[in-house]
Structure formats: structure tokens, C-alpha cells
Design an enzyme around this catalytic site. Structure first.
Site, short mmCIF file in Angstrom:
data_model
loop_
_atom_site.label_atom_id
_atom_site.label_comp_id
_atom_site.label_asym_id
_atom_site.label_seq_id
_atom_site.Cartn_x
_atom_site.Cartn_y
_atom_site.Cartn_z
N ASP A 53 0.87 -1.15 -0.11
CA ASP A 53 0.11 0.06 -0.08
C ASP A 53 0.98 1.31 0.15
O ASP A 53 2.12 1.07 0.30
CB ASP A 53 -0.95 -0.04 1.28
N ASP B 172 -0.01 4.93 0.90
CA ASP B 172 -0.17 6.04 1.96
C ASP B 172 -0.40 5.29 3.32
O ASP B 172 -1.29 4.43 3.56
CB ASP B 172 -1.51 6.80 1.65
MG MG Z 1 -2.82 3.02 3.61
#
Ligand code: MG
Ligand code: ZN
Length: 169
Positions: free
Chosen positions: A12, A14
């Protein structure tokens, strides 16, 4: 490294590579997670393919244009290269089912917790499923991994490099 299939790590973005400051999109605002470039370099050295899979509903919300996502990913790639680290591919989903922008209002198969981004990468790259995994900071990340038949690890913060070192040990 030979050209045969290799395991992959799906990251992922962020909250895993860069701080989740609320729809980050401007390089000037980006704060890297501690140890993130080192973690990517560690995965490169260990022979993994490294992919980023990121929901970017900020596009659907009209906060920034879709092109800004690619621009940020090119900037991230340059900064990572400076640290001897490489992401093999970035995938993002700009959609949201309740988007204010009609062009991006969609229940997209690529938006996590759906597995579409992971599935598309598994189709496009020579990935060896055994040994592959995802790292995310939200249950929806782990749900996407599970839906794609891959294990997921919840990153609790701190050093990403230390966290990945623990997984690979
Ligand atoms: Mg995230
Ligand atoms: Zn999408």
C-alpha cells in the site's frame, strides 16, 4: 537474477511508504515513512518484484487530477532510485462509488478491498505466488490480499525496513 517467476510484495502507498496525511498528492507535502526506501531496497536485493497498489479516491473527489497521481509516482521512483531502490510497477484506482465527479463514480473491481489491482499485476508480471505477500495499514488492504489469495501483513507504523526485516527473517 534469471528471468523466471519471482515472488512479489504488494505495498500500500499511503501509511506504508509515505505518511497518510489525507490524500497526499504534492511531492512538496510528502513525508516518507521511516525506513521506506531502505525497505524497498531490501526487497529488491532479496529478489522480490515490488508493486504499489493504492486507492486514490482523491481523484474521484476532485481533489487532484488523475495525472497528478502518475506524477507523484514518477517523483517517488526518482527519490527511491537515489536510495538504490526500485518499485517495479505502481497501480492506482481513482474511483469511488459515491464520487462527486461522475466520470469516476464507479464500484470499481480495482478499488481495495476488491482484489483487481493485485489480480491485474499477477496477470501482467511473472509472479511466483509462493512467498508473495501484501503490506498495508488498513483492514481493507488485507481484505484485498485475501481476496487475491495472498497473505497480508498489517503495518503498525515505525520503521518499514525493520517491519519487513521481521517478515523476511
Ligand atoms: Mg494506507
Ligand atoms: Zn478503479
Amino acid at each position: 537474477m534469471t528471468g523466471g517467476p519471482r515472488p512479489a510484495v504488494f505495498l500500500d502507498r499511503d501509511g506504508v511508504l509515505i505518511e497518510d496525511t489525507g490524500y497526499p498528492h504534492d511531492p512538496a507535502e510528502v513525508r516518507w515513512i521511516a525506513g521506506a526506501p531502505e525497505a524497498v531496497a531490501r526487497l529488491n536485493r532479496a529478489g522480490f518484484l515490488v508493486f504499489v497498489v493504492t486507492n486514490q479516491s482523491g481523484v474521484a473527489r476532485g481533489l487532484y487530477p488523475d495525472e497528478q497521481v502518475g506524477a507523484l509516482h514518477r517523483w517517488m521512483s526518482e527519490r527511491l532510485a537515489g536510495a538504490g531502490a526500485r518499485v517495479d510497477a505502481f497501480e492506482h484506482c481513482p474511483h469511488h462509488p459515491d464520487a462527486p465527479l461522475p466520470a469516476y463514480r464507479r464500484n470499481c473491481r480495482r478499488r481495495k478491498p476488491a482484489p483487481g489491482m493485485i489480480e491485474d499485476l499477477l496477470r501482467a508480471w511473472p509472479v511466483e505466488r509462493a512467498g508473495s505477500f501484501l503490506v498495508g495499514d488498513k483492514p481493507s488492504d488485507l481484505a484485498a490480499a485475501a481476496a487475491a489469495g495472498l497473505p497480508g501483513h498489517l503495518f503498525p507504523g515505525g520503521s518499514l525496513d525493520a517491519f519487513l526485516g521481521g517478515i523476511l527473517r
